[in-house]
Design an enzyme around this catalytic site. Sequence first.
Site, mmCIF file in Angstrom:
data_model
loop_
_atom_site.group_PDB
_atom_site.id
_atom_site.type_symbol
_atom_site.label_atom_id
_atom_site.label_comp_id
_atom_site.label_asym_id
_atom_site.label_seq_id
_atom_site.Cartn_x
_atom_site.Cartn_y
_atom_site.Cartn_z
ATOM 1 N N ASP A 303 -10.270 -13.962 -58.895
ATOM 2 C CA ASP A 303 -9.910 -15.260 -59.446
ATOM 3 C C ASP A 303 -11.137 -15.857 -60.136
ATOM 4 O OD1 ASP A 303 -7.652 -17.455 -59.208
ATOM 5 O OD2 ASP A 303 -9.585 -18.461 -58.981
ATOM 6 N N ASP A 305 -11.938 -19.174 -60.514
ATOM 7 C CA ASP A 305 -12.560 -20.387 -59.976
ATOM 8 C C ASP A 305 -12.466 -20.515 -58.454
ATOM 9 O OD1 ASP A 305 -10.008 -21.165 -59.486
ATOM 10 O OD2 ASP A 305 -10.001 -22.879 -60.850
ATOM 11 N N ASP A 384 3.293 -11.226 -38.485
ATOM 12 C CA ASP A 384 3.761 -10.121 -37.636
ATOM 13 C C ASP A 384 3.880 -8.812 -38.413
ATOM 14 O OD1 ASP A 384 6.097 -10.888 -38.985
ATOM 15 O OD2 ASP A 384 7.168 -11.533 -37.167
ATOM 16 N N HIS A 388 1.789 -5.605 -37.452
ATOM 17 C CA HIS A 388 2.520 -4.339 -37.278
ATOM 18 C C HIS A 388 1.781 -3.210 -38.007
ATOM 19 C CE1 HIS A 388 6.400 -1.881 -37.193
ATOM 20 N NE2 HIS A 388 5.712 -1.270 -38.166
ATOM 21 N N GLU A 389 1.423 -3.455 -39.263
ATOM 22 C CA GLU A 389 0.808 -2.382 -40.064
ATOM 23 C C GLU A 389 -0.584 -2.020 -39.552
ATOM 24 O OE1 GLU A 389 2.823 -0.845 -41.610
ATOM 25 O OE2 GLU A 389 4.367 -2.376 -41.935
ATOM 26 N N HIS A 392 -0.610 0.073 -36.478
ATOM 27 C CA HIS A 392 -0.422 1.516 -36.704
ATOM 28 C C HIS A 392 -1.771 2.224 -36.825
ATOM 29 C CE1 HIS A 392 3.850 2.094 -36.882
ATOM 30 N NE2 HIS A 392 4.051 1.241 -37.880
ATOM 31 N N TYR A 403 4.584 10.319 -35.253
ATOM 32 C CA TYR A 403 5.569 9.417 -35.867
ATOM 33 C C TYR A 403 6.919 10.118 -36.003
ATOM 34 C CZ TYR A 403 6.815 5.272 -38.595
ATOM 35 O OH TYR A 403 7.381 4.100 -39.036
ATOM 36 N N GLU A 412 6.330 2.737 -33.317
ATOM 37 C CA GLU A 412 6.916 1.559 -33.963
ATOM 38 C C GLU A 412 6.943 0.366 -33.007
ATOM 39 O OE1 GLU A 412 8.188 0.306 -36.867
ATOM 40 O OE2 GLU A 412 6.905 1.897 -37.608
ATOM 41 N N ASP A 426 7.786 -16.655 -30.889
ATOM 42 C CA ASP A 426 9.141 -16.103 -30.948
ATOM 43 C C ASP A 426 9.061 -14.595 -30.720
ATOM 44 O OD1 ASP A 426 8.995 -14.569 -33.544
ATOM 45 O OD2 ASP A 426 8.526 -16.579 -34.295
ATOM 46 N N GLU A 431 10.578 -12.487 -39.506
ATOM 47 C CA GLU A 431 11.399 -13.666 -39.834
ATOM 48 C C GLU A 431 10.860 -14.478 -41.020
ATOM 49 O OE1 GLU A 431 9.648 -13.236 -37.138
ATOM 50 O OE2 GLU A 431 8.271 -14.938 -36.950
ATOM 51 N N TYR A 434 11.865 -12.201 -44.280
ATOM 52 C CA TYR A 434 13.163 -11.527 -44.359
ATOM 53 C C TYR A 434 14.228 -12.476 -44.904
ATOM 54 C CZ TYR A 434 17.032 -8.524 -42.806
ATOM 55 O OH TYR A 434 18.139 -7.725 -42.752
ATOM 56 N N THR A 435 15.077 -11.976 -45.786
ATOM 57 C CA THR A 435 16.192 -12.729 -46.390
ATOM 58 C C THR A 435 15.836 -14.193 -46.669
ATOM 59 O OG1 THR A 435 17.123 -13.186 -44.207
ATOM 60 C CG2 THR A 435 18.007 -11.264 -45.391
ATOM 61 N N ASP A 467 15.187 8.777 -40.700
ATOM 62 C CA ASP A 467 14.104 7.868 -40.301
ATOM 63 C C ASP A 467 13.249 8.498 -39.190
ATOM 64 O OD1 ASP A 467 12.563 5.523 -40.224
ATOM 65 O OD2 ASP A 467 13.907 4.543 -38.793
ATOM 66 N N HIS A 472 12.780 3.506 -36.328
ATOM 67 C CA HIS A 472 13.001 2.059 -36.437
ATOM 68 C C HIS A 472 14.281 1.619 -35.725
ATOM 69 C CE1 HIS A 472 10.187 2.704 -39.865
ATOM 70 N NE2 HIS A 472 9.742 1.503 -39.532
HETATM 71 S S1 TI1 Z 1 4.882 1.510 -40.767
HETATM 72 C C1 TI1 Z 1 6.182 1.295 -41.889
HETATM 73 C C2 TI1 Z 1 6.936 2.553 -42.184
HETATM 74 C C3 TI1 Z 1 7.612 2.441 -43.492
HETATM 75 C C4 TI1 Z 1 8.035 3.753 -44.026
HETATM 76 C C5 TI1 Z 1 8.347 3.654 -45.479
HETATM 77 C C6 TI1 Z 1 7.252 4.242 -46.302
HETATM 78 C C7 TI1 Z 1 7.023 0.228 -41.256
HETATM 79 O O1 TI1 Z 1 7.449 0.362 -40.126
HETATM 80 N N1 TI1 Z 1 7.207 -0.852 -41.989
HETATM 81 C C8 TI1 Z 1 7.805 -1.991 -41.406
HETATM 82 C C9 TI1 Z 1 7.539 -3.196 -42.288
HETATM 83 C C10 TI1 Z 1 7.945 -4.436 -41.577
HETATM 84 C C11 TI1 Z 1 7.332 -4.767 -40.384
HETATM 85 C C12 TI1 Z 1 8.880 -5.219 -42.119
HETATM 86 C C13 TI1 Z 1 7.710 -5.898 -39.732
HETATM 87 C C14 TI1 Z 1 9.272 -6.399 -41.493
HETATM 88 C C15 TI1 Z 1 8.683 -6.739 -40.287
HETATM 89 C C16 TI1 Z 1 9.284 -1.824 -41.191
HETATM 90 O O2 TI1 Z 1 9.780 -2.194 -40.183
HETATM 91 N N2 TI1 Z 1 9.978 -1.296 -42.203
HETATM 92 C C17 TI1 Z 1 11.408 -1.157 -42.154
HETATM 93 C C18 TI1 Z 1 12.029 -1.960 -43.273
HETATM 94 C C19 TI1 Z 1 11.815 0.277 -42.311
HETATM 95 O O3 TI1 Z 1 11.031 1.067 -42.872
HETATM 96 O O4 TI1 Z 1 12.917 0.626 -41.911
HETATM 97 ZN ZN ZN Z 2 5.781 0.660 -38.811
HETATM 98 CA CA CA Z 3 15.811 -15.033 -43.468
HETATM 99 CA CA CA Z 4 7.612 -13.210 -35.544
#
Ligand code: TI1
Ligand code: ZN
Ligand code: CA
Ligand code: CA
Length: 547
Positions: A303, A305, A384, A388-389, A392, A403, A412, A426, A431, A434-435, A467, A472
């Site tokens: 960026d 500034d 979150d 999560h990432e 890993h 995996y 996972e 929570d 959340e 998402y959507t 999967d 998942h």
């Molecule tokens: S680690 C990754 C794997 C994805 C594989 C596709 C290349 C993963 O689990 N991603 C999460 C992202 C996430 C985490 C989304 C928390 C929302 C909340 C995940 O759960 N991905 C879902 C959408 C999935 O791959 O089914």
């Molecule tokens: Zn994951």
């Molecule tokens: Ca939502």
């Molecule tokens: Ca949360």
Amino acid sequence: MKKRTSIMLALGLTVGSVLPITAAANTTPYNVTASKDASQFGKDAKVTWKKGQTVPSFVHGKLSTKVYKDQASVKQFLKDNKSLYQLDADKDLTLLDVQTDELGSKHYNFVQSVQGIPVDGAKFKVHTDKNGIITAINGDVFPAASNYFKGNLKAQLTKDAALDKAWKSIHLTKEETLTNAEAGPTGTKFEDTVEKAELVVYKKENDFYLAYKTNLQFIQPYGANWVVYVDAVNGNVLDSYNAVADGATTGSGYGVLGDYKTLNTYYSNSTYYLYDVTKPMSGVIETRTAQSRTVLPGNYSVDADNQFNAVSQGADVDANYYAGKVYDYYKNTFNRNSFDNNGATIRSSVHYSRNYNNAFWNGSQMVYGDGDGVTFRALSGALDVVAHELTHAVTERTAGLDYLNQSGALNESISDTFGVFLDKGDYLIGEDVYTPSKSGDALRSLSNPTLYGQPDNMSNFVNTTSDNGGVHTNSGIPNKAAYLTISSLGTSVAEKIYYRALTVYLNPQSNFSDARASLLAAAADLYGTGSTQYNAVASAWNQVGVY
Ligand code: TI1
Ligand code: ZN
Ligand code: CA
Ligand code: CA
């Protein structure tokens, strides 16, 4: 920000070359004509010419046989050598001061001026040794400035008007930088903000301008030391730059959800980076942008500034901000220094691909899509998801859970569980991103996995090859056990048990039963076999049908 070439010159940052005085050297490489050489000083004088300047910037050697002991005689020396500097020592040079040092040398400090107004950066020094022999002349003067202006130099703007133009040019008001003003012991406010304005003759390319050199220094909303040249006749901004030194700075920005946050950034070369060097790690926390492509890692997120305010920067802002939060969590809670526990750089790339509804750890870094705007917003916008990432990466360097199938679902689940440890309040996962048009829902729930199509008991384990064996999907079973554990023991006990199980007991091929045994072993180590904590773990896994 404006182009800065002329400022670089004024600051003397271009590299000059030192040429011995010989006939050949005087005609090359900068087109120096014979009348402008310095041969009057003899062949031992060293003369430095700067590109684009018509007079030397440094002459060093025994430059006189006569002695010069005062201002008047030094001026006479300059008059005798007028052909070299092309300046009228009386009219064009103003003596600022004379300093005598511990060697007995004297330094006559001048500034070039036009009608008494200093030429910006045009300092000019004559040095004599203790005997009064002239040993050096250096500085940067611009003879062309002397005859450039016709008539009297007169500012049409007041200082205040110039400062006003300067603030406008950096899109801030003085008031906006005063948020941190603190009342001192006498009740007066010490302002972090300093503003200055001085009338100068400013060289830009081959023209000279009567300008206010303004200086705006402040700490909020970002650390700055702006230099802004404002044309004193028409108010135009001629040039500006932020003179803070390279290094760590505090910036700010808006996240994916439009929330304001302060950021640890890095300043270098007129550019601010999402690059956090403030953590006690050998590496850094940095964010890059894949610019809607799938080539990693992509370019640094930058960026001009230090205010990362654009909507398109929200994903970049949150990726770095939340990565810092996850780093802090592991460091403060478990004294784990980054995912490798050796201070490794934590890198994220955002804006991966187009409409990409996912995020992942690729074995070296985190990667985030922007979402399609319907199923997901930019995925780095949720703590979150980031937890999560990055978890890993921790799992990869510790338990190493494969995996695939049950070990993959555990992998996972560990990522989701630490997502809940970090994103408190929570048991939902994802959340915040998402959507976007639907509130209250999430991608997964630890307390009620079945809400989002996941089993919450071993009796409903899904056998599939998609999967990676339903990683998942079946993560719902250990996720429910984690929920039962956390809700019974609290986060601070549960996270200690989980971290110990992950780093001490779990293995690449651990299945759900091994996870139960690992968590029980960790609880036994920390609280004793048969302790309430131990029993709560056993009960949690009983309830999901894993023994
Ligand atoms: S680690 C990754 C794997 C994805 C594989 C596709 C290349 C993963 O689990 N991603 C999460 C992202 C996430 C985490 C989304 C928390 C929302 C909340 C995940 O759960 N991905 C879902 C959408 C999935 O791959 O089914
Ligand atoms: Zn994951
Ligand atoms: Ca939502
Ligand atoms: Ca949360």
